[in-house]
Design a protein around this motif. Sequence first.
Motif, mmCIF file in Angstrom:
data_model
loop_
_atom_site.group_PDB
_atom_site.id
_atom_site.type_symbol
_atom_site.label_atom_id
_atom_site.label_comp_id
_atom_site.label_asym_id
_atom_site.label_seq_id
_atom_site.Cartn_x
_atom_site.Cartn_y
_atom_site.Cartn_z
ATOM 1 N N PRO A 124 0.812 -1.227 0.000
ATOM 2 C CA PRO A 124 0.000 0.000 0.000
ATOM 3 C C PRO A 124 0.845 1.276 0.000
ATOM 4 O O PRO A 124 0.488 2.256 -0.663
ATOM 5 N N ASN A 125 1.945 1.281 0.744
ATOM 6 C CA ASN A 125 2.827 2.458 0.729
ATOM 7 C C ASN A 125 3.409 2.688 -0.662
ATOM 8 O O ASN A 125 3.534 3.829 -1.120
ATOM 9 N N TRP A 126 3.772 1.601 -1.332
ATOM 10 C CA TRP A 126 4.324 1.725 -2.693
ATOM 11 C C TRP A 126 3.260 2.239 -3.664
ATOM 12 O O TRP A 126 3.543 3.076 -4.522
ATOM 13 N N LEU A 127 2.040 1.737 -3.530
ATOM 14 C CA LEU A 127 0.955 2.197 -4.399
ATOM 15 C C LEU A 127 0.706 3.695 -4.209
ATOM 16 O O LEU A 127 0.400 4.404 -5.178
ATOM 17 N N ALA A 128 0.845 4.163 -2.973
ATOM 18 C CA ALA A 128 0.687 5.600 -2.727
ATOM 19 C C ALA A 128 1.739 6.392 -3.495
ATOM 20 O O ALA A 128 1.441 7.458 -4.057
ATOM 21 N N LEU A 129 2.972 5.875 -3.549
ATOM 22 C CA LEU A 129 4.027 6.535 -4.328
ATOM 23 C C LEU A 129 3.705 6.505 -5.818
ATOM 24 O O LEU A 129 3.890 7.505 -6.528
ATOM 25 N N MET A 130 3.212 5.382 -6.315
ATOM 26 C CA MET A 130 2.863 5.269 -7.737
ATOM 27 C C MET A 130 1.789 6.281 -8.111
ATOM 28 O O MET A 130 1.905 6.982 -9.130
ATOM 29 N N ASN A 131 0.749 6.358 -7.313
ATOM 30 C CA ASN A 131 -0.356 7.263 -7.648
ATOM 31 C C ASN A 131 0.022 8.724 -7.446
ATOM 32 O O ASN A 131 -0.459 9.605 -8.178
ATOM 33 N N ALA A 132 0.912 8.994 -6.491
ATOM 34 C CA ALA A 132 1.399 10.365 -6.325
ATOM 35 C C ALA A 132 2.203 10.801 -7.548
ATOM 36 O O ALA A 132 2.064 11.940 -8.027
ATOM 37 N N GLU A 133 3.044 9.921 -8.075
ATOM 38 C CA GLU A 133 3.810 10.250 -9.274
ATOM 39 C C GLU A 133 2.872 10.432 -10.469
ATOM 40 O O GLU A 133 3.088 11.314 -11.312
ATOM 41 N N ALA A 134 1.844 9.596 -10.568
ATOM 42 C CA ALA A 134 0.879 9.740 -11.663
ATOM 43 C C ALA A 134 0.210 11.108 -11.621
ATOM 44 O O ALA A 134 0.062 11.782 -12.650
ATOM 45 N N ARG A 135 -0.171 11.548 -10.428
ATOM 46 C CA ARG A 135 -0.792 12.873 -10.302
ATOM 47 C C ARG A 135 0.204 13.973 -10.647
ATOM 48 O O ARG A 135 -0.147 14.948 -11.322
ATOM 49 N N ARG A 136 1.439 13.826 -10.201
ATOM 50 C CA ARG A 136 2.445 14.848 -10.465
ATOM 51 C C ARG A 136 2.719 14.983 -11.959
ATOM 52 O O ARG A 136 2.974 16.090 -12.467
ATOM 53 N N LEU A 137 2.660 13.867 -12.674
ATOM 54 C CA LEU A 137 2.906 13.889 -14.112
ATOM 55 C C LEU A 137 1.679 14.319 -14.911
ATOM 56 O O LEU A 137 1.779 14.514 -16.126
ATOM 57 N N GLY A 138 0.530 14.464 -14.246
ATOM 58 C CA GLY A 138 -0.685 14.850 -14.950
ATOM 59 C C GLY A 138 -1.390 13.698 -15.635
ATOM 60 O O GLY A 138 -2.134 13.909 -16.603
ATOM 61 N N MET A 139 -1.205 12.483 -15.133
ATOM 62 C CA MET A 139 -1.858 11.302 -15.712
ATOM 63 C C MET A 139 -3.279 11.209 -15.170
ATOM 64 O O MET A 139 -3.575 10.433 -14.269
ATOM 65 N N LYS A 140 -4.168 11.994 -15.744
ATOM 66 C CA LYS A 140 -5.513 12.184 -15.184
ATOM 67 C C LYS A 140 -6.433 10.994 -15.426
ATOM 68 O O LYS A 140 -7.481 10.892 -14.779
ATOM 69 N N ASP A 141 -6.093 10.105 -16.332
ATOM 70 C CA ASP A 141 -6.943 8.951 -16.622
ATOM 71 C C ASP A 141 -6.279 7.651 -16.191
ATOM 72 O O ASP A 141 -6.464 6.609 -16.829
ATOM 73 N N SER A 142 -5.503 7.710 -15.122
ATOM 74 C CA SER A 142 -4.788 6.523 -14.658
ATOM 75 C C SER A 142 -4.898 6.376 -13.145
ATOM 76 O O SER A 142 -4.945 7.363 -12.411
ATOM 77 N N HIS A 143 -4.927 5.130 -12.699
ATOM 78 C CA HIS A 143 -4.870 4.813 -11.272
ATOM 79 C C HIS A 143 -4.251 3.434 -11.129
ATOM 80 O O HIS A 143 -4.463 2.548 -11.963
ATOM 81 N N PHE A 144 -3.477 3.249 -10.056
ATOM 82 C CA PHE A 144 -2.771 1.988 -9.848
ATOM 83 C C PHE A 144 -3.206 1.353 -8.530
ATOM 84 O O PHE A 144 -3.086 1.962 -7.469
ATOM 85 N N GLY A 145 -3.730 0.112 -8.625
ATOM 86 C CA GLY A 145 -4.147 -0.628 -7.452
ATOM 87 C C GLY A 145 -3.259 -1.817 -7.167
ATOM 88 O O GLY A 145 -3.509 -2.576 -6.229
ATOM 89 N N THR A 146 -2.236 -1.997 -7.978
ATOM 90 C CA THR A 146 -1.307 -3.102 -7.838
ATOM 91 C C THR A 146 0.039 -2.664 -8.414
ATOM 92 O O THR A 146 0.069 -1.873 -9.367
ATOM 93 N N PRO A 147 1.159 -3.166 -7.874
ATOM 94 C CA PRO A 147 2.465 -2.764 -8.418
ATOM 95 C C PRO A 147 2.879 -3.534 -9.664
ATOM 96 O O PRO A 147 3.845 -3.162 -10.321
#
Length: 367
Positions: A124-147
């Motif tokens: 879960p901590n890693w997924l939080a990092l993945m989704n934070a990077e997605a938001r920072r990059l402007g990936m508005k149509d993406s979400h990660f629930g698994t690594p």
Amino acid sequence: MATPADPAMVPPEVAAVPVALLVDLGSGQVLYAKEPDRRFVPASITKVMTLYVAFELLSRGQLRPDQVFRMSEGAYRQWHAVGSTMFIDRDHPVTVHDLLMGIANVSANDGCVVLAEGAAGSVPNWLALMNAEARRLGMKDSHFGTPNGWMDEGQTFVSAHDLAVLAQAMITRHPDLYHAYIGHPTMTWNGITQRNHDPILGKLEGADGIKTGFTNQAGYGFLGSAERQSRRLVMVIGGAYTPKDRAGAAEALMNWGFAAFDSRTLFPAGAVVGTAQVQDGEARSLPLVASGAISAASPRGTRAPVQLRIVYDGPLEAPVRKGDIVAQLEITVGGQAPHRVPLAAGADVPRAGLLARLRNGVLGLFT
């Protein structure tokens, strides 16, 4: 809806896939798009975000290639030899370097989980990092629930446009790590050699990655890149029905992109493109440099006019580190929609002390 530059020149193989996108990385121009904002299940293409997060941590000194992790008992029970794998055993020491090689080239599901737990403490901590990077990059149509992209009832989804953004960030921010870990034809670990299933690697001139994906739910997908004569294209295929459809569309689209367009260099990599104002820094401005070669693509045999504009949220707030992506160059070629490429800070600007801030404040009254 497909939006090619010249519909007559688009290879027919692209019709066999639901989602397709081709981007010229040097200009950010979209050369071909078919449902680029449609959300789809990426399967193992998810691992590109896991690699990107690891590259970010490596660049910040928060992760080391020689760092050693071990597979937890819980991870072993859930992921040992499940799907694409490195066959990591419980308590078997494995370096970050080997994990990244396994994730990038043999799509190791177990490697993703060992990396996530070791580097972030938990999945879960890693997924939080993945989704934070997605938001920072402007990936508005993406979400990660698994690594690793394993089926998760639709929690993980992406768009072709977002994957192109991710590929651009990986290649421009971390070119050395990209070349070190991506695009190896085989990978050997613990006496087991496995083959990379990239459909164009070793078959298409200049191809060097990036990642395939497949599940019954997702179909066959691919995020790919190739470089010829300092010109790099990024391509996305989503939801292909067979591996043959995926491979045919990928190869045909890439070859068409290189053949149908001429590219001219506007700025070489590292060139100063402009400046940006800085607030509360030791310097009041900094140079903006091209993260990679910046170019403009036009249909072959034409030379459309080019307009340029620097875009950033400013003034930038000190401190700023050299190499940070802090601005974008907006490029408009002929009558096409504008596209943007990243610009990096060309110098460190530490936060100013009190006297420097007072000096800058006074100078600001006269400028």
